[in-house]
Design a protein around this motif. Structure first.
Motif, PDB file in Angstrom:
ATOM      1  N   LEU A  44     -22.922  42.988  80.098  1.00  0.00           N
ATOM      2  CA  LEU A  44     -22.963  43.763  81.342  1.00  0.00           C
ATOM      3  C   LEU A  44     -22.410  43.005  82.544  1.00  0.00           C
ATOM      4  O   LEU A  44     -22.118  43.616  83.571  1.00  0.00           O
ATOM      5  N   PHE A  45     -22.314  41.689  82.434  1.00  0.00           N
ATOM      6  CA  PHE A  45     -21.838  40.908  83.571  1.00  0.00           C
ATOM      7  C   PHE A  45     -20.313  40.949  83.676  1.00  0.00           C
ATOM      8  O   PHE A  45     -19.604  41.071  82.679  1.00  0.00           O
ATOM      9  N   ASP A  46     -19.852  40.832  84.904  1.00  0.00           N
ATOM     10  CA  ASP A  46     -18.412  40.840  85.188  1.00  0.00           C
ATOM     11  C   ASP A  46     -18.180  39.873  86.352  1.00  0.00           C
ATOM     12  O   ASP A  46     -18.826  40.001  87.400  1.00  0.00           O
ATOM     13  N   PRO A  47     -17.307  38.880  86.180  1.00  0.00           N
ATOM     14  CA  PRO A  47     -17.085  37.910  87.280  1.00  0.00           C
ATOM     15  C   PRO A  47     -16.655  38.582  88.581  1.00  0.00           C
ATOM     16  O   PRO A  47     -16.864  38.024  89.657  1.00  0.00           O
ATOM     17  N   ARG A  48     -16.063  39.775  88.502  1.00  0.00           N
ATOM     18  CA  ARG A  48     -15.645  40.480  89.720  1.00  0.00           C
ATOM     19  C   ARG A  48     -16.845  41.064  90.470  1.00  0.00           C
ATOM     20  O   ARG A  48     -16.714  41.492  91.626  1.00  0.00           O
ATOM     21  N   LEU A  49     -18.005  41.100  89.795  1.00  0.00           N
ATOM     22  CA  LEU A  49     -19.220  41.633  90.410  1.00  0.00           C
ATOM     23  C   LEU A  49     -20.261  40.524  90.600  1.00  0.00           C
ATOM     24  O   LEU A  49     -21.468  40.755  90.546  1.00  0.00           O
ATOM     25  N   PHE A  50     -19.777  39.308  90.827  1.00  0.00           N
ATOM     26  CA  PHE A  50     -20.646  38.161  91.079  1.00  0.00           C
ATOM     27  C   PHE A  50     -20.410  37.666  92.500  1.00  0.00           C
ATOM     28  O   PHE A  50     -19.267  37.477  92.923  1.00  0.00           O
ATOM     29  N   TYR A  51     -21.515  37.460  93.248  1.00  0.00           N
ATOM     30  CA  TYR A  51     -21.395  37.115  94.666  1.00  0.00           C
ATOM     31  C   TYR A  51     -22.404  36.014  95.019  1.00  0.00           C
ATOM     32  O   TYR A  51     -23.503  35.947  94.451  1.00  0.00           O
ATOM     33  N   THR A  52     -22.038  35.201  95.990  1.00  0.00           N
ATOM     34  CA  THR A  52     -22.964  34.214  96.551  1.00  0.00           C
ATOM     35  C   THR A  52     -22.894  34.286  98.073  1.00  0.00           C
ATOM     36  O   THR A  52     -21.858  34.639  98.646  1.00  0.00           O
ATOM     37  N   SER A  55     -24.321  43.900  88.690  1.00  0.00           N
ATOM     38  CA  SER A  55     -23.758  43.093  89.778  1.00  0.00           C
ATOM     39  C   SER A  55     -24.805  42.067  90.187  1.00  0.00           C
ATOM     40  O   SER A  55     -25.991  42.383  90.252  1.00  0.00           O
ATOM     41  N   VAL A  56     -24.367  40.842  90.470  1.00  0.00           N
ATOM     42  CA  VAL A  56     -25.305  39.759  90.788  1.00  0.00           C
ATOM     43  C   VAL A  56     -24.974  39.167  92.148  1.00  0.00           C
ATOM     44  O   VAL A  56     -23.818  38.828  92.426  1.00  0.00           O
ATOM     45  N   VAL A  57     -26.017  39.037  92.983  1.00  0.00           N
ATOM     46  CA  VAL A  57     -25.881  38.371  94.278  1.00  0.00           C
ATOM     47  C   VAL A  57     -26.923  37.259  94.345  1.00  0.00           C
ATOM     48  O   VAL A  57     -28.127  37.530  94.209  1.00  0.00           O
ATOM     49  N   LEU A  58     -26.491  36.030  94.534  1.00  0.00           N
ATOM     50  CA  LEU A  58     -27.408  34.902  94.680  1.00  0.00           C
ATOM     51  C   LEU A  58     -27.652  34.634  96.158  1.00  0.00           C
ATOM     52  O   LEU A  58     -26.702  34.569  96.946  1.00  0.00           O
ATOM     53  N   CYS A  59     -28.907  34.481  96.527  1.00  0.00           N
ATOM     54  CA  CYS A  59     -29.291  34.285  97.936  1.00  0.00           C
ATOM     55  C   CYS A  59     -30.150  33.028  98.058  1.00  0.00           C
ATOM     56  O   CYS A  59     -31.394  33.131  98.138  1.00  0.00           O
ATOM     57  N   PRO A  60     -29.554  31.845  98.050  1.00  0.00           N
ATOM     58  CA  PRO A  60     -30.341  30.598  98.080  1.00  0.00           C
ATOM     59  C   PRO A  60     -31.271  30.507  99.274  1.00  0.00           C
ATOM     60  O   PRO A  60     -32.373  29.957  99.167  1.00  0.00           O
ATOM     61  N   ASN A  91     -35.188  29.119  91.074  1.00  0.00           N
ATOM     62  CA  ASN A  91     -34.795  28.049  92.012  1.00  0.00           C
ATOM     63  C   ASN A  91     -33.525  27.348  91.558  1.00  0.00           C
ATOM     64  O   ASN A  91     -32.689  26.948  92.362  1.00  0.00           O
ATOM     65  N   GLU A  92     -33.391  27.181  90.252  1.00  0.00           N
ATOM     66  CA  GLU A  92     -32.166  26.562  89.699  1.00  0.00           C
ATOM     67  C   GLU A  92     -31.003  27.538  89.730  1.00  0.00           C
ATOM     68  O   GLU A  92     -29.882  27.190  90.090  1.00  0.00           O
ATOM     69  N   LEU A  93     -31.280  28.770  89.355  1.00  0.00           N
ATOM     70  CA  LEU A  93     -30.214  29.756  89.201  1.00  0.00           C
ATOM     71  C   LEU A  93     -29.491  30.021  90.518  1.00  0.00           C
ATOM     72  O   LEU A  93     -28.256  30.168  90.544  1.00  0.00           O
ATOM     73  N   VAL A  94     -30.234  30.091  91.624  1.00  0.00           N
ATOM     74  CA  VAL A  94     -29.611  30.457  92.903  1.00  0.00           C
ATOM     75  C   VAL A  94     -28.725  29.349  93.467  1.00  0.00           C
ATOM     76  O   VAL A  94     -27.995  29.578  94.430  1.00  0.00           O
ATOM     77  N   THR A  95     -28.776  28.168  92.852  1.00  0.00           N
ATOM     78  CA  THR A  95     -27.902  27.077  93.323  1.00  0.00           C
ATOM     79  C   THR A  95     -26.510  27.154  92.709  1.00  0.00           C
ATOM     80  O   THR A  95     -25.619  26.381  93.099  1.00  0.00           O
ATOM     81  N   ASP A 138     -20.672  29.361  91.171  1.00  0.00           N
ATOM     82  CA  ASP A 138     -19.647  30.231  90.587  1.00  0.00           C
ATOM     83  C   ASP A 138     -20.216  30.978  89.380  1.00  0.00           C
ATOM     84  O   ASP A 138     -21.319  30.690  88.899  1.00  0.00           O
ATOM     85  N   TYR A 139     -19.436  31.923  88.894  1.00  0.00           N
ATOM     86  CA  TYR A 139     -19.865  32.794  87.803  1.00  0.00           C
ATOM     87  C   TYR A 139     -20.122  32.010  86.512  1.00  0.00           C
ATOM     88  O   TYR A 139     -21.131  32.237  85.829  1.00  0.00           O
ATOM     89  N   ASP A 140     -19.246  31.061  86.180  1.00  0.00           N
ATOM     90  CA  ASP A 140     -19.390  30.327  84.921  1.00  0.00           C
ATOM     91  C   ASP A 140     -20.675  29.513  84.873  1.00  0.00           C
ATOM     92  O   ASP A 140     -21.371  29.487  83.841  1.00  0.00           O
ATOM     93  N   SER A 141     -21.016  28.845  85.961  1.00  0.00           N
ATOM     94  CA  SER A 141     -22.254  28.054  85.968  1.00  0.00           C
ATOM     95  C   SER A 141     -23.478  28.976  85.916  1.00  0.00           C
ATOM     96  O   SER A 141     -24.492  28.624  85.323  1.00  0.00           O
ATOM     97  N   PHE A 142     -23.382  30.159  86.523  1.00  0.00           N
ATOM     98  CA  PHE A 142     -24.464  31.141  86.453  1.00  0.00           C
ATOM     99  C   PHE A 142     -24.713  31.559  85.004  1.00  0.00           C
ATOM    100  O   PHE A 142     -25.855  31.558  84.517  1.00  0.00           O
ATOM    101  N   ILE A 143     -23.649  31.921  84.290  1.00  0.00           N
ATOM    102  CA  ILE A 143     -23.779  32.334  82.890  1.00  0.00           C
ATOM    103  C   ILE A 143     -24.304  31.183  82.042  1.00  0.00           C
ATOM    104  O   ILE A 143     -25.156  31.366  81.157  1.00  0.00           O
ATOM    105  N   GLN A 144     -23.838  29.971  82.313  1.00  0.00           N
ATOM    106  CA  GLN A 144     -24.272  28.798  81.547  1.00  0.00           C
ATOM    107  C   GLN A 144     -25.776  28.559  81.729  1.00  0.00           C
ATOM    108  O   GLN A 144     -26.501  28.333  80.752  1.00  0.00           O
ATOM    109  N   LYS A 145     -26.249  28.614  82.972  1.00  0.00           N
ATOM    110  CA  LYS A 145     -27.679  28.389  83.224  1.00  0.00           C
ATOM    111  C   LYS A 145     -28.526  29.498  82.610  1.00  0.00           C
ATOM    112  O   LYS A 145     -29.597  29.243  82.035  1.00  0.00           O
ATOM    113  N   LEU A 146     -28.066  30.736  82.731  1.00  0.00           N
ATOM    114  CA  LEU A 146     -28.812  31.859  82.176  1.00  0.00           C
ATOM    115  C   LEU A 146     -28.894  31.749  80.653  1.00  0.00           C
ATOM    116  O   LEU A 146     -29.951  31.979  80.057  1.00  0.00           O
TER     117      LEU A 146
END
Length: 640
Positions: A498-506, A567-572, A616-620, A623-631
């Motif tokens: 379901l994830f798409d790098p075009r729908l990833f935001y920080t 769509s994913v939005v990270l808000c540290p 706490n780790e995820l919101v840091t 980019d999209y690749d590190s998000f997918i890797q941590k998840l």
């Protein structure tokens, strides 16, 4: 929450030498394991070098006696939470006729004046749903609003502060005077019984609460004075009961109840009692007690739920109980009265899917019957939906089992029946056959249970021909572990598609409305959703905030996603989402072909997004690749 954290800490101290599982703590505090992890995170917030509570796959335990004793000596566990402090400020403002000096208030609460100023800003948002305002003249705070609005707010505060699971504590706090709630409640119940009026535990609690607030305000010389017409009530049994209650209250509390107060008292009784004993109503006789209109409404709404969430049919007994609720709900709405639900926050955070289905039902009422429900009423609907999921074992994800036996006068049958009964909510017996008929290449199941010891090409358990307790324990542990792994793999397989790098935001620096609009626009532009998607996402958000703990999950209840997406939005730094602060926002679009699977994993998704230390780790992630890797790493490491 403060009481729960203190209880958790005391429990770990009394079991200092042992590892305590999240499940054990969850059962102790009557909260979810996700909430237990949040409590642990709060306890460890200020212990960077050495955590107060350590955790492994064995469970939780205190890190050291020294850490625990230092924490106790610091007194931090006794500090009021901001929410408790703000409730106390509101109570003081409502009770004061001459206002409260902000410096005196700060001194009494052991906080700075700037903290009180921040609390007042939060309180203004909290009470925005009421026709009540807070003003400041020089250094004195005042609360303005009608007496009715102030009473509603007091009821809300008492509900959130004094309810303990399903009942009010014996001494109701946040009032000027003390009241023995159980004695008062019993006297009301006796009056109802003498007059053949019926009320369940919740409505009886609500009636008692409203009347106690009324008594407290009258004793404080805060009285309703509007002109009322009591004549429409004269022939009703509720008015007769209201007059009897008035006599009881006037004698017991030495106060006078005027016509305006009696009018309000009669409405409270009308909205919380009935002349029908609903315990005798079932699917076969409901039409003798309830008007056909409400029966039709209940059937229509539940049919739409089955279609939308692809659920197995609801039985007639469920619909009968739900029809009763619909009738009472419509009656409350007609009188502009809403029941208080002490478990609203807990239901919303612990059972996200059940609550979401209840929101869908509330939206049906709004669209078809122009009835708008608040979150308390939505949570009452959740009780009914929760009973469906609890009773309907077919709705649960199960393991498939291949049962193999040595055929000898059908002695295996008793063993098979015991396993089926014990694990009916966790396994489906896909095949049952003699070991001599077993063909590994043709028969597949998640787990093989066999009374014959031989190598198998897939996960298996060997049990005795006649079951012993050791067999049952082995089956319980293996099935539970495999089911968790199956759920995790299903969730991973579904989520990552379901994830798409075009729908990833920080770091999206915008408010909730603009953010939802932006995310919806992008999803529509990329052909993930129809143009109507945005309107429906806002409609769902308006019904009830989609904030769950530290995560917001806006979504549409309609079928307007062309394909499923997240769509994913990270808000540290955190983002204001209604009355919550969230650190991750996930806009969901669910296509019809994914709806059944999505219903099965929705709770797991919320649980992952609400786990404090992981979030706490995820919101840091930058980019999209590190998000997918941590998840991916997190989901591989834990059970869901």
């Amino acid at each position: 929450m403060k009481d729960n954290i203190s209880t958790l800490l005391d429990y770990l101290w009394h079991h200092y030498e042992s590892w305590i599982s999240a499940a054990e703590l969850s059962q102790l505090l009557h909260v979810s394991t996700r909430q237990i992890r949040k409590y642990i995170s709060i306890l460890n917030e200020e212990h960077v070098e050495e955590p107060l509570v350590i955790s492994t796959n064995k469970g939780y335990k205190l890190s050291s006696t020294e850490q625990y004793l230092r924490y106790r000596e610091s007194g931090k566990h006794n500090l009021e939470t901001p929410q408790t402090r703000q409730n106390l400020i509101i109570q003081k403002l409502i009770s004061s006729k001459n206002g409260i000096d902000i410096f005196d208030l700060a001194q009494e609460l052991y906080v700075s004046e700037s903290t009180v100023d921040n609390d007042i800003r939060s309180i203004r948002k909290m009470i925005s749903a009421y026709q009540i305002g807070i003003r400041k003249e020089k250094d004195v705070l005042f609360i303005d609003g009608s007496e009715k609005e102030k009473r509603q707010l007091m009821s809300r505060l008492i509900t959130s502060d004094s309810y303990d699971n399903f009942v009010l504590k014996d001494e109701v706090r946040l009032l000027t005077y003390h009241y023995h709630f159980w004695d008062f409640r019993k006297n009301l119940s006796d009056i109802f019984s003498r007059n053949n009026l019926f009320a369940n535990d919740y409505t009886l609690n609500n009636t008692a609460l409203h009347l106690i607030v009324m008594i407290d305000r009258i004793r404080s010389s805060c009285i309703l004075h509007e002109q009322v017409d009591l004549t429409p009530f004269f022939e009703t049994p509720q008015y007769t009961v209201a007059r009897e209650i008035r006599e009881y209250i006037e004698e017991a509390y030495a106060i006078q109840i005027n016509d305006a107060e009696l009018y309000n008292l009669t409405l409270i009784i009308m909205n919380n009692t009935t002349m029908i004993d609903y315990s005798f109503i079932n699917g076969s006789n409901i039409s003798s007690f309830i008007e056909q209109r409400y029966i039709d409404i209940a059937h229509t709404v539940i049919h739409n739920v089955e279609e939308c969430y692809l659920l197995d049919p609801f039985d007639e007994e469920f619909i009968a109980k739900f029809t009763i609720h619909v009738k009472n709900l419509f009656n409350r709405v007609e009188h502009n009265y809403y029941a208080k639900n002490p478990l609203t926050a807990k239901i919303k955070s612990t059972y996200p899917l059940i609550y979401d289905i209840a929101v869908y039902i509330a939206q049906q009422f709004k669209d078809m019957y122009d009835i708008i429900l608040n979150e308390d009423e939505i949570a009452f609907i959740s009780f009914h939906i929760g009973s469906y999921f609890e009773n309907n074992v077919q709705s649960k994800n199960k393991l498939t089992v291949l049962f193999l036996y040595a055929d000898y006068y059908s002695l295996h049958q008793n063993t098979l029946e015991k396993i089926s009964r014990r694990f009916e909510d966790k396994v489906t017996i896909k095949y049952a056959m003699s070991i001599h008929s077993y063909q590994p290449s043709l028969l597949h199941a998640d787990l093989i249970i066999s009374t014959v010891e031989t190598p198998f090409p897939q996960p298996s358990i060997i049990i005795h021909p006649f079951l012993i307790e050791k067999d049952m324990n082995q089956l319980e542990n293996t099935i539970t572990k495999m089911l968790a792994e199956k759920n995790k793999n299903k969730l991973k397989e579904f989520l990552f598609d379901l994830f798409d790098p075009r729908l990833f935001y920080t770091n999206m620096n915008m408010d909730r409305t603009r953010l939802i609009q932006t995310l919806c626009n992008d999803a529509i532009r990329l052909d993930y959703a129809d143009a109507s998607f945005t309107t429906d996402v806002f409609a769902r958000e308006h019904m009830s905030s989609t904030a769950f703990e530290d995560a917001a999950v806006p979504h549409s209840l309609a079928s307007n996603a062309k394909k499923s997406f997240i769509s994913v939005v990270l808000c540290p730094q955190g983002m204001e989402w209604g009355t919550h602060e969230v650190h991750i926002v996930t806009l969901l679009g669910v296509h019809d072909d994914s709806r059944k699977l999505f219903a099965q994993i929705f709770d797991h998704l919320i649980e992952i997004l609400s786990e404090p230390s992981f979030l706490n780790e995820l919101v840091t992630c930058q980019d999209y690749d590190s998000f997918i890797q941590k998840l991916t790493h997190y989901m591989d490491a834990v059970d869901v």
